[in-house]
Scaffold this motif. Structure first.
Motif, short mmCIF file in Angstrom:
data_model
loop_
_atom_site.label_atom_id
_atom_site.label_comp_id
_atom_site.label_asym_id
_atom_site.label_seq_id
_atom_site.Cartn_x
_atom_site.Cartn_y
_atom_site.Cartn_z
N GLU A 1 0.82 -1.21 0.00
CA GLU A 1 0.00 0.00 0.00
C GLU A 1 0.86 1.26 0.00
OE1 GLU A 1 -3.91 0.46 2.51
OE2 GLU A 1 -2.23 1.16 3.72
N THR A 2 1.95 1.24 0.78
CA THR A 2 2.84 2.39 0.91
C THR A 2 4.28 1.91 0.75
OG1 THR A 2 1.27 3.34 2.50
CG2 THR A 2 3.44 4.39 2.33
N PRO A 3 4.76 1.80 -0.49
CA PRO A 3 6.09 1.22 -0.73
C PRO A 3 7.25 2.20 -0.60
CG PRO A 3 5.00 1.64 -2.81
CD PRO A 3 4.01 2.02 -1.73
N THR A 4 6.96 3.48 -0.37
CA THR A 4 8.03 4.47 -0.26
C THR A 4 7.80 5.34 0.98
OG1 THR A 4 6.86 6.12 -1.61
CG2 THR A 4 8.31 4.57 -2.76
N VAL A 5 8.84 6.03 1.39
CA VAL A 5 8.76 6.95 2.53
C VAL A 5 9.71 8.12 2.29
CG1 VAL A 5 10.55 5.67 3.81
CG2 VAL A 5 8.93 7.11 5.05
N GLU A 6 9.30 9.32 2.72
CA GLU A 6 10.13 10.52 2.60
C GLU A 6 11.03 10.63 3.83
OE1 GLU A 6 10.19 12.77 -0.03
OE2 GLU A 6 8.98 11.22 -1.00
N ILE A 7 12.32 10.59 3.61
CA ILE A 7 13.30 10.68 4.69
C ILE A 7 14.28 11.79 4.37
CG2 ILE A 7 15.07 9.46 6.02
CD1 ILE A 7 13.78 6.83 5.16
N GLY A 8 14.30 12.82 5.21
CA GLY A 8 15.24 13.91 4.99
C GLY A 8 15.07 14.60 3.65
N GLY A 9 13.84 14.67 3.16
CA GLY A 9 13.56 15.36 1.90
C GLY A 9 13.78 14.52 0.66
N GLU A 10 14.09 13.23 0.85
CA GLU A 10 14.29 12.34 -0.29
C GLU A 10 13.35 11.13 -0.19
OE1 GLU A 10 18.56 12.21 -1.91
OE2 GLU A 10 18.81 12.20 0.26
N PRO B 1 10.84 7.33 20.65
CA PRO B 1 10.03 7.68 21.83
C PRO B 1 8.99 8.75 21.59
CG PRO B 1 12.34 7.47 22.43
CD PRO B 1 12.28 7.42 20.93
N GLY B 2 9.22 9.63 20.63
CA GLY B 2 8.28 10.71 20.37
C GLY B 2 7.25 10.40 19.28
N VAL B 3 7.32 9.21 18.71
CA VAL B 3 6.41 8.86 17.61
C VAL B 3 5.01 8.58 18.14
CG1 VAL B 3 5.86 7.06 15.91
CG2 VAL B 3 8.18 7.98 16.06
N GLN B 4 4.02 9.11 17.44
CA GLN B 4 2.62 8.78 17.70
C GLN B 4 1.95 8.49 16.37
OE1 GLN B 4 0.29 11.01 20.53
NE2 GLN B 4 2.10 12.07 21.34
N ALA C 1 8.77 6.77 12.37
CA ALA C 1 10.07 6.93 13.04
C ALA C 1 11.15 7.33 12.04
CB ALA C 1 10.44 5.62 13.75
N LEU C 2 11.13 6.73 10.86
CA LEU C 2 12.10 7.08 9.82
C LEU C 2 11.93 8.52 9.38
CD1 LEU C 2 11.85 3.77 7.78
CD2 LEU C 2 13.97 4.67 8.78
N LYS C 3 10.68 8.95 9.23
CA LYS C 3 10.43 10.34 8.83
C LYS C 3 10.89 11.30 9.93
CE LYS C 3 6.05 9.56 7.67
NZ LYS C 3 4.66 9.80 7.19
N ALA C 4 10.59 10.96 11.17
CA ALA C 4 11.00 11.83 12.29
C ALA C 4 12.50 11.88 12.44
CB ALA C 4 10.35 11.33 13.58
N ALA C 5 13.16 10.76 12.16
CA ALA C 5 14.62 10.71 12.27
C ALA C 5 15.29 11.51 11.17
CB ALA C 5 15.09 9.26 12.21
N GLY C 6 14.66 11.58 10.00
CA GLY C 6 15.27 12.25 8.86
C GLY C 6 16.52 11.55 8.38
N SER C 7 16.63 10.26 8.72
CA SER C 7 17.84 9.49 8.42
C SER C 7 17.50 8.01 8.44
CB SER C 7 18.91 9.79 9.48
OG SER C 7 20.01 8.90 9.37
#
Length: 406
Positions: A79-88, A361-364, A344-350
């Motif tokens: 359903e969601t095969p990609t994710v935005e991480i650090g603008g990429e 810990p901050g993910v909701q 978590a990946l999006k929040a990490a930006g990495s």
């Protein structure tokens, strides 16, 4: 406390990685046909890839449940095969390791995922294998998100294991209250597998809430296939309920014996029994089965319709769901865990595991199973409601009984 430990670990690992020139979660390994020989996170196709480890049993006593949990992750990935991480934009690749439902084999399965360059791990179905593999993930600095491993020891005393499900002290208390309130039970027979963290632990929490002096407790060894003596003992004990939070494979055999011997008292279990393996085993038999779990089919009709169509469209998916399209709660939890990992990946930006661990810990996330957030102590989900289901032995389906807290 867990958040502070995670941030400290993140800083230490970042300094170490900078010194070594490592690429962490995007290291060059071949898995599922994707190769990254440069170690840059960009395979030969030109796509950036982030790897999520799937640490689940696909064989052994809990293989059936593990496959159903994986189905949720696979459906979410489709359903969601990609994710935005650090603008990429990164393609999400699931990397699998079968822990074989074995505490002895779990560490090597975990090491396979670490060596595969995953940024975060999902799993496992089964608390024992999660506990057994924990140090491997911790030593490597790779965060893990428990999906349905309910034993408190999974997350206690470490900064790398988180969890999206409720815990066994809560589940055991819900079941003990249900036994008293629904069935007026004053005495309970409890059965667990020797050395199994989940069933032994959940029996202990049930007995603490019910009153140990009012319980008859037995365990069976690994490899048991004949449960007739345990059912006989339960009948002779004078108990008003039979509590056996064991694997689905053992449960199916216990159900057969309960029917053969006309057990005559309600059977209770935790989330492992919420499976179409159980409904199939109970269909047409004179047994009364009740379970606590994480989700009831019908709770989100849009999700249910979508995943049923997906399961039915592929013979392998249908087989891994035990031959029908009934929506298992563990499948829903696998689905939600995948999206928590993306958050978590999006929040990490990495894609660095240390950064993902610090972000967790901050993910909701508002999932199909409800709102997911982590406490500050152990990284456990803040959950205070369980679904209680009853098996309709005529239709071979689960029926909703109640949402219950403590």
């Amino acid at each position: 406390m867990k958040k502070v430990l995670s941030l400290t670990l993140a800083l230490a690992m970042a300094l170490s990685l900078a010194a070594c020139g490592s690429t962490g979660g995007t290291s060059g390994n071949k898995s599922n046909g994707t190769s990254d020989p440069t170690g840059s996170g960009t395979p030969s196709t030109g796509d950036k890839v982030v790897k999520i480890g799937v640490f689940e049993p696909q064989s052994g006593d809990n293989g059936s449940g593990g496959k159903q949990e994986i189905l949720g992750m696979q459906y979410a990935n489709q359903e969601t095969p990609t994710v935005e991480i650090g603008g990429e934009t990164y393609k999400v690749e699931l990397v699998y390791a079968d822990n074989q439902s074995s505490n002895d084999k779990a560490p090597s399965a975990a090491q396979t995922l670490v060596s595969g360059g995953v940024s975060v791990v999902l799993g496992s179905y089964g608390s024992g294998v999660s506990i057994a593999a924990s140090d491997v993930f911790g030593d490597a600095g790779v965060p893990a998100i428990g999906v349905t491993c309910t034993n408190p020891q999974v997350t206690a005393g470490n900064s790398h294991y988180f969890r999206i499900c409720f815990l066994d002290p809560f589940q055991g208390t819900v079941l003990a209250n249900f036994a008293r309130d629904k069935f007026g039970a004053a005495k309970a027979y409890c059965l667990a597998k020797q050395g199994d963290d989940y069933s032994v632990g959940l029996c202990n929490y049930f007995m603490e809430a019910f009153g140990k002096e009012n319980c008859v407790y037995e365990t069976f060894p690994d490899g048991t296939s004949d449960y007739s003596s345990y059912v006989t003992n339960a009948k002779n004990s004078g108990a008003q309920v039979f509590f056996a939070p064991v694997s689905t494979e053992a449960a199916a055999l216990i159900i057969d014996q309960a029917a053969t011997q006309s057990l005559g008292i309600p059977m209770l279990a935790g989330d492992t029994w919420d499976s179409n393996v159980i409904t199939k085993a109970a269909t047409g038999k004179d047994v009364d089965i009740n379970v606590t779990t994480f989700y009831q089919e019908g709770g989100n009709p849009e999700f249910d319709t979508g995943i049923k169509a997906w399961i039915n469209a592929d013979a392998t998916n249908l087989t891994n769901n035990n031959g029908n399209d009934e929506v298992a709660a563990v499948t829903v939890m696998g689905y939600d865990a995948y999206y928590v990992a993306l958050e978590a990946l999006k929040a990490a930006g990495s894609t660095e595991p240390s950064a993902v661990m610090a972000a967790l810990p901050g993910v909701q996330y508002d999932g199909v199973s409800g709102h997911i957030a982590f406490d500050d102590v152990n990284g456990d989900a803040i959950r205070d409601v369980a679904y209680v289901k009853h098996c309709n032995t005529e239709s071979g389906t689960w029926e909703f009984v109640a949402q219950q807290g403590v």
